[in-house]
Design a protein around this motif. Structure first.
Motif, PDB file in Angstrom:
ATOM      1  N   PHE A 181       0.838  -1.201   0.000  1.00  0.00           N
ATOM      2  CA  PHE A 181       0.000   0.000   0.000  1.00  0.00           C
ATOM      3  C   PHE A 181       0.876   1.255   0.000  1.00  0.00           C
ATOM      4  O   PHE A 181       2.038   1.229   0.409  1.00  0.00           O
ATOM      5  CB  PHE A 181      -0.905   0.012   1.237  1.00  0.00           C
ATOM      6  CG  PHE A 181      -1.912  -1.098   1.249  1.00  0.00           C
ATOM      7  CD1 PHE A 181      -3.010  -1.073   0.404  1.00  0.00           C
ATOM      8  CD2 PHE A 181      -1.766  -2.175   2.115  1.00  0.00           C
ATOM      9  CE1 PHE A 181      -3.945  -2.091   0.421  1.00  0.00           C
ATOM     10  CE2 PHE A 181      -2.695  -3.204   2.141  1.00  0.00           C
ATOM     11  CZ  PHE A 181      -3.787  -3.172   1.285  1.00  0.00           C
ATOM     12  N   GLY A 182       0.269   2.353  -0.432  1.00  0.00           N
ATOM     13  CA  GLY A 182       0.974   3.631  -0.444  1.00  0.00           C
ATOM     14  C   GLY A 182       0.292   4.620   0.469  1.00  0.00           C
ATOM     15  O   GLY A 182      -0.705   4.329   1.127  1.00  0.00           O
ATOM     16  N   SER A 183       0.810   5.825   0.502  1.00  0.00           N
ATOM     17  CA  SER A 183       0.185   6.882   1.294  1.00  0.00           C
ATOM     18  C   SER A 183      -1.042   7.394   0.556  1.00  0.00           C
ATOM     19  O   SER A 183      -1.258   7.088  -0.616  1.00  0.00           O
ATOM     20  CB  SER A 183       1.184   8.010   1.532  1.00  0.00           C
ATOM     21  OG  SER A 183       1.640   8.515   0.287  1.00  0.00           O
ATOM     22  N   GLY A 184      -1.849   8.186   1.243  1.00  0.00           N
ATOM     23  CA  GLY A 184      -3.037   8.722   0.610  1.00  0.00           C
ATOM     24  C   GLY A 184      -4.157   7.705   0.538  1.00  0.00           C
ATOM     25  O   GLY A 184      -4.325   6.860   1.411  1.00  0.00           O
ATOM     26  N   LEU A 185      -4.917   7.775  -0.557  1.00  0.00           N
ATOM     27  CA  LEU A 185      -6.127   6.957  -0.708  1.00  0.00           C
ATOM     28  C   LEU A 185      -5.824   5.692  -1.519  1.00  0.00           C
ATOM     29  O   LEU A 185      -5.470   5.762  -2.694  1.00  0.00           O
ATOM     30  CB  LEU A 185      -7.225   7.768  -1.388  1.00  0.00           C
ATOM     31  CG  LEU A 185      -8.552   7.051  -1.655  1.00  0.00           C
ATOM     32  CD1 LEU A 185      -9.142   6.494  -0.364  1.00  0.00           C
ATOM     33  CD2 LEU A 185      -9.543   7.990  -2.337  1.00  0.00           C
ATOM     34  N   ASN A 186      -5.961   4.547  -0.873  1.00  0.00           N
ATOM     35  CA  ASN A 186      -5.796   3.240  -1.512  1.00  0.00           C
ATOM     36  C   ASN A 186      -7.175   2.634  -1.723  1.00  0.00           C
ATOM     37  O   ASN A 186      -7.911   2.407  -0.759  1.00  0.00           O
ATOM     38  CB  ASN A 186      -4.966   2.310  -0.632  1.00  0.00           C
ATOM     39  CG  ASN A 186      -3.545   2.787  -0.434  1.00  0.00           C
ATOM     40  OD1 ASN A 186      -2.614   2.332  -1.084  1.00  0.00           O
ATOM     41  ND2 ASN A 186      -3.367   3.736   0.492  1.00  0.00           N
ATOM     42  N   ILE A 187      -7.522   2.387  -2.977  1.00  0.00           N
ATOM     43  CA  ILE A 187      -8.844   1.855  -3.307  1.00  0.00           C
ATOM     44  C   ILE A 187      -8.736   0.383  -3.673  1.00  0.00           C
ATOM     45  O   ILE A 187      -7.860  -0.025  -4.444  1.00  0.00           O
ATOM     46  CB  ILE A 187      -9.470   2.631  -4.483  1.00  0.00           C
ATOM     47  CG1 ILE A 187      -9.813   4.052  -4.055  1.00  0.00           C
ATOM     48  CG2 ILE A 187     -10.706   1.917  -5.018  1.00  0.00           C
ATOM     49  CD1 ILE A 187     -10.905   4.168  -3.015  1.00  0.00           C
ATOM     50  N   LEU A 188      -9.656  -0.432  -3.125  1.00  0.00           N
ATOM     51  CA  LEU A 188      -9.777  -1.840  -3.497  1.00  0.00           C
ATOM     52  C   LEU A 188     -11.149  -2.030  -4.114  1.00  0.00           C
ATOM     53  O   LEU A 188     -12.173  -1.704  -3.490  1.00  0.00           O
ATOM     54  CB  LEU A 188      -9.647  -2.754  -2.274  1.00  0.00           C
ATOM     55  CG  LEU A 188      -8.236  -3.052  -1.734  1.00  0.00           C
ATOM     56  CD1 LEU A 188      -7.599  -1.800  -1.151  1.00  0.00           C
ATOM     57  CD2 LEU A 188      -8.286  -4.134  -0.671  1.00  0.00           C
ATOM     58  N   SER A 189     -11.169  -2.506  -5.341  1.00  0.00           N
ATOM     59  CA  SER A 189     -12.449  -2.729  -6.015  1.00  0.00           C
ATOM     60  C   SER A 189     -12.422  -4.099  -6.680  1.00  0.00           C
ATOM     61  O   SER A 189     -11.382  -4.755  -6.765  1.00  0.00           O
ATOM     62  CB  SER A 189     -12.720  -1.627  -7.049  1.00  0.00           C
ATOM     63  OG  SER A 189     -11.748  -1.673  -8.091  1.00  0.00           O
ATOM     64  N   GLY A 190     -13.578  -4.532  -7.171  1.00  0.00           N
ATOM     65  CA  GLY A 190     -13.691  -5.833  -7.828  1.00  0.00           C
ATOM     66  C   GLY A 190     -15.135  -6.260  -7.902  1.00  0.00           C
ATOM     67  O   GLY A 190     -16.021  -5.658  -7.289  1.00  0.00           O
ATOM     68  N   GLU A 191     -15.380  -7.301  -8.674  1.00  0.00           N
ATOM     69  CA  GLU A 191     -16.729  -7.821  -8.810  1.00  0.00           C
ATOM     70  C   GLU A 191     -17.270  -8.291  -7.460  1.00  0.00           C
ATOM     71  O   GLU A 191     -16.513  -8.669  -6.569  1.00  0.00           O
ATOM     72  CB  GLU A 191     -16.734  -9.005  -9.783  1.00  0.00           C
ATOM     73  CG  GLU A 191     -16.381  -8.651 -11.216  1.00  0.00           C
ATOM     74  CD  GLU A 191     -17.565  -8.078 -11.993  1.00  0.00           C
ATOM     75  OE1 GLU A 191     -18.629  -7.881 -11.372  1.00  0.00           O
ATOM     76  OE2 GLU A 191     -17.419  -7.833 -13.199  1.00  0.00           O
ATOM     77  N   THR A 192     -18.577  -8.306  -7.332  1.00  0.00           N
ATOM     78  CA  THR A 192     -19.212  -8.866  -6.140  1.00  0.00           C
ATOM     79  C   THR A 192     -18.817 -10.336  -6.004  1.00  0.00           C
ATOM     80  O   THR A 192     -18.893 -11.105  -6.970  1.00  0.00           O
ATOM     81  CB  THR A 192     -20.744  -8.754  -6.239  1.00  0.00           C
ATOM     82  OG1 THR A 192     -21.092  -7.370  -6.357  1.00  0.00           O
ATOM     83  CG2 THR A 192     -21.408  -9.351  -5.009  1.00  0.00           C
ATOM     84  N   GLY A 193     -18.360 -10.736  -4.821  1.00  0.00           N
ATOM     85  CA  GLY A 193     -17.953 -12.117  -4.599  1.00  0.00           C
ATOM     86  C   GLY A 193     -16.514 -12.404  -4.960  1.00  0.00           C
ATOM     87  O   GLY A 193     -16.051 -13.544  -4.831  1.00  0.00           O
ATOM     88  N   ALA A 194     -15.773 -11.359  -5.368  1.00  0.00           N
ATOM     89  CA  ALA A 194     -14.372 -11.588  -5.767  1.00  0.00           C
ATOM     90  C   ALA A 194     -13.470 -11.803  -4.557  1.00  0.00           C
ATOM     91  O   ALA A 194     -12.362 -12.312  -4.693  1.00  0.00           O
ATOM     92  CB  ALA A 194     -13.874 -10.396  -6.591  1.00  0.00           C
TER      93      ALA A 194
END
Length: 558
Positions: free
Chosen positions: A20-33
């Motif tokens: 991870f880095g500084s600031g805003l770390n986004i985790l996204s993905g399909e439902t159930g991933a």
């Protein structure tokens, strides 16, 4: 700041690592991933509950490891109080979970308890899980947020309050126990006198029980001791052809030839030393045997004394020291009963003084809370306006309990009005699910500005919101990320577009296995993921253009 997460054999994850880095770390993905598995793994590493079902099928163990950097002096000082010392400015927290259900927690390779893991975690990271905003519906939680906001000034007075409350309740308990009528007093005095006399008559001496047990063991095996000693004497010095005689003959044999060979002279000297030692042994043994006298009367006396001491141990304490301490306690209680009215009067005076001190502590804590409640309410209201509450009033209402607690006498709850002209009402009577999410985000961001915790994790804090509100929530999270590391799981493209670092969680399946992986996205890949979040299965040119524009607009938020 959370630098690295390493997960192995956990649920759908075979092995995955993310930096991870500084600031805003986004985790996204399909439902159930498997997005929730990532947050679950962090919770596990930080001392959360373990279920064997979380291990991958047929895996012998699961492993979660987190690496934090510690940059704030306040954080470092708090860790040192827990005897946790950063190495090169880093803390490595890991947890290994075995198929048997057993788990091992480590901090910087040193095995620690789950309780310590949780304490350390509370200094390094704040996790807001799914549905946590519902905790706002319980007013008992509202004071926790206020106290967290006012922690710097409130911590010491609250500690003093808790200490004084414990003293106050202890005195009250003693006073309640000291409510005996004359007949009860007489019975209690008589019983205490009997017990004290019973201990006094025993005339106990510390260490006496150990000496008696040793004597008892020796006496209970007296016949065997005498037989063995006599046999030893027979073999060593008294019987025909005994060892002493044979050693003497051997000494003389060597001495006769030692003048012809220097080697025999050395042997002769050694054997003479042995003969001297053996003579000393035989003399000591003979003295011991002459003193052996195991009379039945002496044995019975030791046995009776041991029985008395063991009876007192069963009744008053497991050791003589504890028995004597219990006697002293009973003497003090007897003195109190013999001067009962004086004792009660003294307790009542002590209770009055304690209550006066406790009342002062409660007033001090209340004053501090009310001061910070105004600040917290004003800042939360402003944060709510930033989150698309068009006209909102937010305050904290104070009530007073009719009794003292370790937390004072305050009763608090959040009050809110979301429409012009409407009166303030309790939060649980007004807010919808989407509004609760935003209120929680507002509180979290306000608290973050007054806390040393650098890393905040939001697990789908955007539930129940969309449109313009979603955009304003995204901007708020982005701005919070300027001063804190934010790790956010989201299904909203408006929030994902704000990412300083974007990670995609994917699930792949084959005939016999399903695996979740997490990987970092570059800018173009991030735009593709935004397009997927915007357009679903089919990504058209228009959707892709929209995703690019969204990313460019997010870049402008500073």
């Amino acid at each position: 700041m959370l630098l690295n997460l390493h997960v192995k054999n956990l649920a759908l994850i075979e092995e995955s690592e993310v930096t991870f880095g500084s600031g805003l770390n986004i985790l996204s993905g399909e439902t159930g991933a498997g997005k929730s598995i990532i947050i679950g793994s962090v919770n596990l590493a930080l001392g959360g509950k373990v279920s064997k079902s979380m291990l991958r099928e047929n895996a012998e163990f699961a492993l979660v490891e987190l690496i934090f950097s510690v940059e704030h002096k306040v954080q470092e000082a708090a860790l040192r109080e827990l005897e946790v010392y950063p190495e090169d400015g880093e803390i490595i927290m890991s947890r290994k979970i075995y198929a048997s259900g057993r788990s091992v927690c480590r901090i910087n390779s040193e095995t620690v308890s789950q309780a310590l893991m949780r304490k350390v975690a509370s200094l390094l990271i704040d996790i807001h899980g799914q549905h946590e905003h519902e905790s706002l519906l319980a007013k008992r939680n509202h004071m926790k947020y206020l106290d967290a906001y006012a922690k710097r000034e409130l911590e010491a007075p609250k500690a003093e309050l808790t200490k004084e409350y414990e003293h106050y309740t202890e005195i009250r308990k003693k006073l309640e126990e000291a409510s005996l009528d004359a007949e009860q007093q007489a019975r209690e005095i008589s019983f205490l006198q009997y017990e004290i006399e019973e201990i006094e008559n025993a005339d106990l001496r510390i260490g006496e029980d150990e000496e008696l047990e040793e004597d008892y063991r020796r006496m209970s095996h007296g016949r065997k001791i005498m037989e063995s000693a006599a046999e030893c004497q027979e073999l060593c010095s008294e019987g025909s052809d005994n060892a002493a005689d044979q050693i003497g003959r051997a000494v003389r044999a060597l001495h006769a030839v030692s003048q012809f060979d220097e080697s025999f002279a050395a042997f002769s000297e050694q054997l003479e030393e042995i003969e001297s030692l053996f003579s000393d042994f035989n003399r000591d043994l003979a003295g011991y045997v002459s003193e052996l006298d195991f009379s039945e009367e002496a044995f019975q006396s030791v046995e009776e004394r041991l029985n008395l001491i063991n009876h007192l141990k069963a009744k008053y304490g497991k050791t003589i020291e504890r028995i004597l301490q219990e006697k002293q306690t009973k003497e003090e209680k007897l003195d109190q009963l013999q001067h009962y009215e004086e004792y009660r009067s003294e307790l009542e005076g002590t209770l009055r003084n304690s209550e006066a001190t406790l009342q002062h502590c409660c007033e001090t804590v209340t004053d501090i809370r009310k001061k910070y409640a105004k600040e917290l309410s004003d800042q939360t209201r402003q944060a709510l306006l930033d989150l698309n509450f068009l006209d909102v009033q937010f305050e904290m209402e104070f009530g007073r309990l009719d009794h003292y607690t370790a937390n004072g006498w305050d009763e608090t709850r959040f009050m809110i009005s979301t429409n012009p002209g409407e009166p303030l009402k309790p939060l649980d009577a007004v807010a919808s699910g989407g509004e609760l999410s935003r209120i929680m985000l507002a509180l979290k961001t306000v608290l973050a500005e007054n806390d040393e915790i650098e890393t905040l994790i939001f697990d789908e804090i955007d539930s129940g919101i969309s449109g313009r509100t979603a955009q304003m929530v995204a901007e708020k999270i982005k701005l919070t990320g300027k001063n804190h590391q934010i790790i956010c799981i989201t299904h909203l493209p408006q929030i994902a577009a704000m990412a300083d670092h974007h990670f995609l969680i994917e699930k792949t399946s084959s005939a016999d296995v399903t695996i979740s992986n997490i990987r970092s996205l570059d800018r173009e890949e991030s735009i593709q993921e935004l397009a997927r979040m915007l357009g679903g299965v089919k990504i058209t040119d228009a959707v892709l253009t929209n995703a690019k524009e969204m990313k460019e607009m997010a870049d402008a938020v500073r």
